[in-house]
Design a protein around this motif. Structure first.
Motif, PDB file in Angstrom:
ATOM      1  N   LEU A  45       8.865 -10.356-125.499  1.00 55.68           N
ATOM      2  CA  LEU A  45       8.012  -9.074-124.360  1.00 55.68           C
ATOM      3  C   LEU A  45       9.212  -7.422-125.284  1.00 55.68           C
ATOM      4  O   LEU A  45       8.394  -6.658-125.309  1.00 55.68           O
ATOM      5  CB  LEU A  45       7.214  -8.828-124.192  1.00 55.68           C
ATOM      6  CG  LEU A  45       6.862 -10.613-124.040  1.00 55.68           C
ATOM      7  CD1 LEU A  45       5.358 -10.422-121.750  1.00 55.68           C
ATOM      8  CD2 LEU A  45       5.286 -10.426-124.567  1.00 55.68           C
ATOM      9  N   MET A  46      10.287  -7.702-124.492  1.00 53.88           N
ATOM     10  CA  MET A  46      10.613  -5.857-124.142  1.00 53.88           C
ATOM     11  C   MET A  46      12.102  -5.884-125.695  1.00 53.88           C
ATOM     12  O   MET A  46      12.150  -4.556-126.070  1.00 53.88           O
ATOM     13  CB  MET A  46      12.101  -6.342-123.321  1.00 53.88           C
ATOM     14  CG  MET A  46      12.611  -5.001-123.552  1.00 53.88           C
ATOM     15  SD  MET A  46      14.474  -4.649-122.190  1.00 53.88           S
ATOM     16  CE  MET A  46      13.305  -6.010-120.182  1.00 53.88           C
ATOM     17  N   ALA A  47      12.314  -7.426-126.252  1.00 55.00           N
ATOM     18  CA  ALA A  47      12.743  -6.401-127.561  1.00 55.00           C
ATOM     19  C   ALA A  47      11.869  -6.045-128.660  1.00 55.00           C
ATOM     20  O   ALA A  47      12.143  -5.973-129.587  1.00 55.00           O
ATOM     21  CB  ALA A  47      13.209  -7.593-128.109  1.00 55.00           C
ATOM     22  N   ILE A  48      11.116  -6.502-129.217  1.00 53.69           N
ATOM     23  CA  ILE A  48       9.654  -6.175-129.694  1.00 53.69           C
ATOM     24  C   ILE A  48       9.584  -4.468-129.732  1.00 53.69           C
ATOM     25  O   ILE A  48       9.666  -3.765-130.960  1.00 53.69           O
ATOM     26  CB  ILE A  48       8.443  -7.491-129.434  1.00 53.69           C
ATOM     27  CG1 ILE A  48       8.594  -8.608-130.041  1.00 53.69           C
ATOM     28  CG2 ILE A  48       7.144  -6.551-130.773  1.00 53.69           C
ATOM     29  CD1 ILE A  48       7.225  -9.558-130.005  1.00 53.69           C
ATOM     30  N   PRO A  49       8.875  -4.526-128.371  1.00 52.68           N
ATOM     31  CA  PRO A  49       8.629  -2.401-128.407  1.00 52.68           C
ATOM     32  C   PRO A  49       9.981  -1.696-129.318  1.00 52.68           C
ATOM     33  O   PRO A  49      10.015  -0.587-129.464  1.00 52.68           O
ATOM     34  CB  PRO A  49       7.921  -2.177-127.333  1.00 52.68           C
ATOM     35  CG  PRO A  49       8.522  -4.017-126.876  1.00 52.68           C
ATOM     36  CD  PRO A  49       8.487  -4.628-127.620  1.00 52.68           C
ATOM     37  N   PHE A  50      11.246  -2.497-128.354  1.00 49.61           N
ATOM     38  CA  PHE A  50      12.509  -2.211-128.591  1.00 49.61           C
ATOM     39  C   PHE A  50      12.499  -1.477-129.731  1.00 49.61           C
ATOM     40  O   PHE A  50      13.141  -0.326-130.257  1.00 49.61           O
ATOM     41  CB  PHE A  50      13.546  -2.629-127.696  1.00 49.61           C
ATOM     42  CG  PHE A  50      15.262  -1.624-127.332  1.00 49.61           C
ATOM     43  CD1 PHE A  50      15.333  -1.034-126.394  1.00 49.61           C
ATOM     44  CD2 PHE A  50      15.870  -2.397-128.336  1.00 49.61           C
ATOM     45  CE1 PHE A  50      16.423  -0.318-126.628  1.00 49.61           C
ATOM     46  CE2 PHE A  50      17.331  -1.317-128.742  1.00 49.61           C
ATOM     47  CZ  PHE A  50      17.051  -0.499-127.449  1.00 49.61           C
ATOM     48  N   GLY A  51      12.469  -2.590-130.500  1.00 48.97           N
ATOM     49  CA  GLY A  51      12.885  -2.367-132.198  1.00 48.97           C
ATOM     50  C   GLY A  51      11.754  -1.534-133.066  1.00 48.97           C
ATOM     51  O   GLY A  51      12.641  -1.415-133.841  1.00 48.97           O
ATOM     52  N   VAL A  52      10.582  -1.979-132.520  1.00 51.12           N
ATOM     53  CA  VAL A  52      10.010  -0.873-132.590  1.00 51.12           C
ATOM     54  C   VAL A  52      10.235   0.858-133.085  1.00 51.12           C
ATOM     55  O   VAL A  52      10.084   1.462-133.928  1.00 51.12           O
ATOM     56  CB  VAL A  52       8.186  -1.024-132.702  1.00 51.12           C
ATOM     57  CG1 VAL A  52       7.467  -0.361-133.138  1.00 51.12           C
ATOM     58  CG2 VAL A  52       8.005  -2.476-133.280  1.00 51.12           C
ATOM     59  N   ILE A  53      10.427   0.944-131.599  1.00 51.60           N
ATOM     60  CA  ILE A  53      10.802   2.354-130.769  1.00 51.60           C
ATOM     61  C   ILE A  53      12.027   2.873-131.935  1.00 51.60           C
ATOM     62  O   ILE A  53      12.247   3.849-132.533  1.00 51.60           O
ATOM     63  CB  ILE A  53      10.719   2.592-129.943  1.00 51.60           C
ATOM     64  CG1 ILE A  53       9.451   2.170-128.879  1.00 51.60           C
ATOM     65  CG2 ILE A  53      10.817   3.533-129.189  1.00 51.60           C
ATOM     66  CD1 ILE A  53       9.498   2.414-127.623  1.00 51.60           C
TER      67      ILE A  53
END
Length: 285
Positions: free
Chosen positions: A81-89
């Motif tokens: 859950l943390m890696a997905i928005p981090f990669g998107v941002i």
């Protein structure tokens, strides 16, 4: 000037704001150094005992695997859950800047290096510090409050060997696994955003990523995750074993473990980044 006058002036100085600040600052520095020394003693002692147990084939494999599985259960899903928005941002922000410069093909390199070299190790450390360290500090703190640790010492059982070593090894096993998971999810989510939203072709994304990213970057990321994991678990064990004052003391120990872990990891990451950049600059494609 008499001794009474000197004593009076010292008492007045202590009551002033400057005196109070100086005394509090000195107490804080001395307390921090003492805490650091106790944590280092626990870490060094755990490494020495763990190596000796491994050589003598007395290592607690079952307890280590149990602790490792527990850490995976509490950190695996938050890692995704943390890696997905981090990669998107990272992909979106870097992509917007790079697009203005007319170098859309470099989004893969910039986003990939950001996730591998900084994002994944820091996310791993924060997850292990927020979930893993809190659980370890709460467990050891509860054992300390219930006087189980004192009972172990009375029976001749070393708490470092019985409680600390398996948790340190478990954290060292889980940290690189979480780091790899975050790298994979972060880069994949960044790729999806770059291709679907920014109009980058898949071939150019992976070509730039492969041109700038080296195996050394992966190894540095894994080593940083290991170091951060060791630091986090040592702090958690130290705060848990020193808990006192009932349930309130356990809660204070958990809070201190989380805050100290995040702060220590942030400072250490800055130092490691500077050293790595000095000796291994970014390779030009």
């Amino acid at each position: 000037m008499s001794a009474a006058d000197l004593s009076f002036r010292a008492d007045v100085d202590e009551m002033t704001a400057g005196g109070v600040l100086r005394r509090n600052f000195a107490d804080t520095v001395l307390s921090s150094l003492a805490t650091l020394g106790r944590a280092l003693r626990i870490g060094v002692g755990a490494v020495r005992i763990g190596v000796a147990d491994a050589v003598r084939l007395r290592f607690q494999v079952h307890e280590t695997l149990t602790q490792a599985w527990f850490l995976i259960r509490v950190t695996a899903l938050p890692s995704v859950l943390m890696a997905i928005p981090f990669g998107v941002i990272v992909s979106a922000q870097v992509g917007n800047i790079v697009s203005q410069l007319g170098a859309d093909s470099m989004i893969g390199a910039a986003g990939g290096l950001g996730v591998i070299k900084q994002g994944a190790p820091m996310a791993t450390a924060m997850l292990l510090g927020g979930a893993g360290a809190a659980a370890i500090a709460a467990d050891l703190g509860a054992r300390t409050i219930r006087e189980e640790v004192d009972a172990m010492r009375v029976m001749g059982v070393d708490p470092i060997q019985r409680l600390v070593v398996p948790r340190i090894v478990a954290m060292m096993l889980v940290a690189p696994l979480l780091n790899i998971l975050i790298i994979f999810i972060g880069i994949t989510s960044g790729f999806v955003v770059a291709v679907s939203a920014l109009g980058v072709t898949p071939g150019s994304y992976w070509q730039s990523f492969g041109s700038f990213t080296t195996p050394l970057d992966i190894w540095v990321s894994l080593v940083k995750a290991l170091i951060f994991g060791f630091l986090v678990v040592v702090i958690a064990c130290q705060r848990g074993l020193e808990a006192k004052g009932g349930p309130r003391g356990v809660a204070d120990g958990v809070n201190a473990a989380v805050v100290m872990s995040v702060a220590a990891v942030a400072v250490l990451n800055t130092a490691i980044t500077q050293v790595v950049t000095m000796f291994f600059p970014v390779r030009m494609a």
